[in-house]
Design a protein around this motif. Structure first.
Motif, PDB file in Angstrom:
ATOM      1  N   THR A  11       8.973  16.762  23.147  1.00 43.87           N
ATOM      2  CA  THR A  11       8.498  16.088  21.942  1.00 43.87           C
ATOM      3  C   THR A  11       7.742  17.104  21.089  1.00 43.87           C
ATOM      4  O   THR A  11       7.427  18.207  21.540  1.00 43.87           O
ATOM      5  N   ASN A  12       7.420  16.718  19.886  1.00 40.30           N
ATOM      6  CA  ASN A  12       6.573  17.533  19.018  1.00 40.30           C
ATOM      7  C   ASN A  12       5.154  16.971  18.956  1.00 40.30           C
ATOM      8  O   ASN A  12       4.377  17.336  18.091  1.00 40.30           O
ATOM      9  N   LEU A  13       4.830  16.076  19.878  1.00 33.55           N
ATOM     10  CA  LEU A  13       3.522  15.437  19.921  1.00 33.55           C
ATOM     11  C   LEU A  13       2.434  16.466  20.235  1.00 33.55           C
ATOM     12  O   LEU A  13       2.530  17.208  21.204  1.00 33.55           O
ATOM     13  N   THR A  14       1.404  16.510  19.395  1.00 32.03           N
ATOM     14  CA  THR A  14       0.250  17.367  19.639  1.00 32.03           C
ATOM     15  C   THR A  14      -0.953  16.469  19.878  1.00 32.03           C
ATOM     16  O   THR A  14      -1.425  15.796  18.964  1.00 32.03           O
ATOM     17  N   VAL A  15      -1.431  16.455  21.117  1.00 31.86           N
ATOM     18  CA  VAL A  15      -2.521  15.570  21.521  1.00 31.86           C
ATOM     19  C   VAL A  15      -3.864  16.231  21.237  1.00 31.86           C
ATOM     20  O   VAL A  15      -4.071  17.403  21.547  1.00 31.86           O
ATOM     21  N   THR A  16      -4.790  15.464  20.655  1.00 31.07           N
ATOM     22  CA  THR A  16      -6.125  15.979  20.366  1.00 31.07           C
ATOM     23  C   THR A  16      -7.209  15.283  21.174  1.00 31.07           C
ATOM     24  O   THR A  16      -8.322  15.775  21.269  1.00 31.07           O
ATOM     25  N   TRP A  24      -4.192  10.432  21.867  1.00 31.99           N
ATOM     26  CA  TRP A  24      -4.128  10.345  20.416  1.00 31.99           C
ATOM     27  C   TRP A  24      -3.618  11.667  19.869  1.00 31.99           C
ATOM     28  O   TRP A  24      -3.954  12.735  20.381  1.00 31.99           O
ATOM     29  N   ASP A  25      -2.826  11.585  18.804  1.00 32.89           N
ATOM     30  CA  ASP A  25      -2.290  12.801  18.207  1.00 32.89           C
ATOM     31  C   ASP A  25      -3.144  13.258  17.026  1.00 32.89           C
ATOM     32  O   ASP A  25      -4.171  12.655  16.711  1.00 32.89           O
ATOM     33  N   VAL A  26      -2.699  14.332  16.367  1.00 35.34           N
ATOM     34  CA  VAL A  26      -3.459  14.921  15.266  1.00 35.34           C
ATOM     35  C   VAL A  26      -3.615  13.981  14.082  1.00 35.34           C
ATOM     36  O   VAL A  26      -4.521  14.144  13.269  1.00 35.34           O
ATOM     37  N   ASP A  27      -2.755  12.983  13.988  1.00 38.89           N
ATOM     38  CA  ASP A  27      -2.829  12.014  12.896  1.00 38.89           C
ATOM     39  C   ASP A  27      -3.607  10.756  13.288  1.00 38.89           C
ATOM     40  O   ASP A  27      -3.712   9.823  12.499  1.00 38.89           O
ATOM     41  N   TYR A  31      -1.101   6.530  21.737  1.00 42.81           N
ATOM     42  CA  TYR A  31       0.061   6.391  22.614  1.00 42.81           C
ATOM     43  C   TYR A  31      -0.410   6.082  24.027  1.00 42.81           C
ATOM     44  O   TYR A  31      -1.496   6.496  24.425  1.00 42.81           O
ATOM     45  N   ASP A  33       0.017   7.149  27.710  1.00 43.54           N
ATOM     46  CA  ASP A  33       0.499   8.361  28.370  1.00 43.54           C
ATOM     47  C   ASP A  33       1.288   7.995  29.626  1.00 43.54           C
ATOM     48  O   ASP A  33       0.729   7.802  30.693  1.00 43.54           O
TER      49      ASP A  33
END
Length: 76
Positions: A11-16, A24-27, A31, A33
């Motif tokens: 995926t391109n998901l970036t978790v912060t 949670w992603d950068v936006d 989600y 997990d």
């Protein structure tokens, strides 16, 4: 980012942020997990007791090479 070539991404998901079973992603999108790794499978991300144990251990030392010397916590 530098990853060994044997590691691909699905995926391109970036978790912060992560807590319990959620990430949670950068936006700011949330989600569940469903792919958690071995460090969080049993108790979830950032479990308070796990965080406290890590903090306590980090105040003493971070790593002990067990084939060179032992620590009292390892022998307990």
């Amino acid at each position: 980012m530098s990853l060994a070539r044997c590691w691909g991404r699905v995926t391109n998901l970036t978790v912060t942020k992560a807590l319990g079973s959620k990430v949670w992603d950068v936006d700011g999108a949330e989600y569940i997990d469903c792919t958690s790794g071995i460090a969080v499978t049993n108790v979830g991300h950032c479990h308070p007791q796990v965080v406290a144990a890590i903090q306590k251990q980090a105040e003493q030392f971070i790593h002990c090479q067990v084939n060179v010397h032992y620590s009292d916590t390892l022998l307990a």
